[in-house]
Design an enzyme around this catalytic site. Structure first.
Site, short mmCIF file in Angstrom:
data_model
loop_
_atom_site.label_atom_id
_atom_site.label_comp_id
_atom_site.label_asym_id
_atom_site.label_seq_id
_atom_site.Cartn_x
_atom_site.Cartn_y
_atom_site.Cartn_z
N TYR A 23 44.56 41.59 42.70
CA TYR A 23 45.68 41.61 43.56
C TYR A 23 44.76 43.41 44.65
O TYR A 23 43.73 44.20 43.84
CB TYR A 23 46.74 42.41 43.00
N ALA B 186 37.29 46.11 39.41
CA ALA B 186 36.70 44.58 40.73
C ALA B 186 35.73 44.87 40.87
O ALA B 186 35.37 45.43 42.17
CB ALA B 186 38.18 43.79 41.31
N ILE B 187 35.20 43.13 41.04
CA ILE B 187 33.78 43.48 42.08
C ILE B 187 33.68 41.46 42.50
O ILE B 187 34.36 40.65 41.83
CB ILE B 187 32.67 43.22 40.89
N GLY B 188 33.76 41.52 43.42
CA GLY B 188 34.10 39.87 44.29
C GLY B 188 32.67 40.45 45.85
O GLY B 188 33.11 41.00 46.71
N PHE C 269 34.22 46.00 45.83
CA PHE C 269 34.76 46.41 44.68
C PHE C 269 35.52 46.94 45.06
O PHE C 269 35.69 46.94 46.11
CB PHE C 269 33.75 47.29 44.00
N CYS D 221 41.80 38.25 37.98
CA CYS D 221 39.95 38.02 37.73
C CYS D 221 39.61 36.75 36.48
O CYS D 221 39.25 36.18 36.10
CB CYS D 221 38.93 38.75 37.44
#
EC number: 2.3.1.181
Length: 223
Positions: free
Chosen positions: A81, A147-149, A161, A178
């Site tokens: 999100y 979050a990391i993607g 991030f 995740c």
């Protein structure tokens, strides 16, 4: 060929919200331009209107309540999100100039976020087998605060991030963030820290040199 210096990297901090699809289009174009030597590397800091994004490993069963737009992001990972009160950092760097090590890139981004949170008084960490940045919530349990993607095209990085400064945490209940059901999500605000986006950006920039040093292989694990 010498490695580009930090001074050649463009920093852009948006004062308002940027639509996710617009940001994705802009990031894709910048990725192409960097790969072709037509633009400088870039760190782009911003916020999005509420949106759920699906990574390449997203499982439809984890989209519990799609109350906001759902966008295929093209990055690794599952559902996440983004929304107001969450600072997103898009990191567009040329790994051809910085070691061609995607694993070290991800590890270094994680370390950069962890070091930045430490600067503002929040201890956080990686957790084996769980993607993201974790901290101790007000109930004493571990909870995700970042979050990391990432995605890498033509050795140029995309995405990056996100860190929860003061988002509406109820918005995360529309997904399994995740793919991790057994742990909650927290924010700086919930932990009693009110921090403006500009102050967070400044803390990120203060640790940017350490991040680049890690990425370029001299110290792949930041303290």
């Amino acid at each position: 060929m010498s490695t580009p210096s930090p001074e050649t990297i463009e920093w852009r901090a948006e004062p308002g919200q940027v639509g996710y699809r617009d940001a994705l289009d802009a990031m894709t174009e910048r990725n192409r331009a960097i790969a072709e030597g037509q633009a400088s590397e870039m760190i782009w800091l911003l916020e999005h209107p509420p949106v759920y994004t699906a990574g390449t490993s997203a499982d439809g069963a984890e989209l519990l309540d799609p109350r906001f737009e759902v966008v295929e992001a093209g990055r690794g990972g599952r559902y996440t999100y983004h929304g107001p009160g969450q600072r997103v950092g898009y990191v567009m760097l040329d790994l051809k100039q910085r070691g061609r090590d995607v694993r070290c890139f991800v590890h270094s981004v994680e370390g950069w976020v962890i070091a930045t949170l430490a600067e503002i008084g929040v201890e956080s960490w990686r957790s084996e087998g769980r993607i993201g940045i974790w901290t101790r919530d007000i109930d004493g349990r571990e909870a995700k605060i970042g979050a990391i993607g990432v995605r890498v095209r033509r050795w140029v990085t995309m995405h990056g991030f996100s860190v929860n400064l003061a988002p509406d945490l109820s918005h995360f209940t529309g997904i399994v963030p995740c793919g991790i059901e057994e742990f909650g999500v927290t924010s700086l605000q919930r932990l009693g820290i009110d921090l403006a986006p500009a102050a967070f950006d400044e803390a990120l920039r203060a640790r940017f040199g350490d991040f680049l040093e890690a990425l370029e292989g001299r110290a792949c694990a930041l303290p």
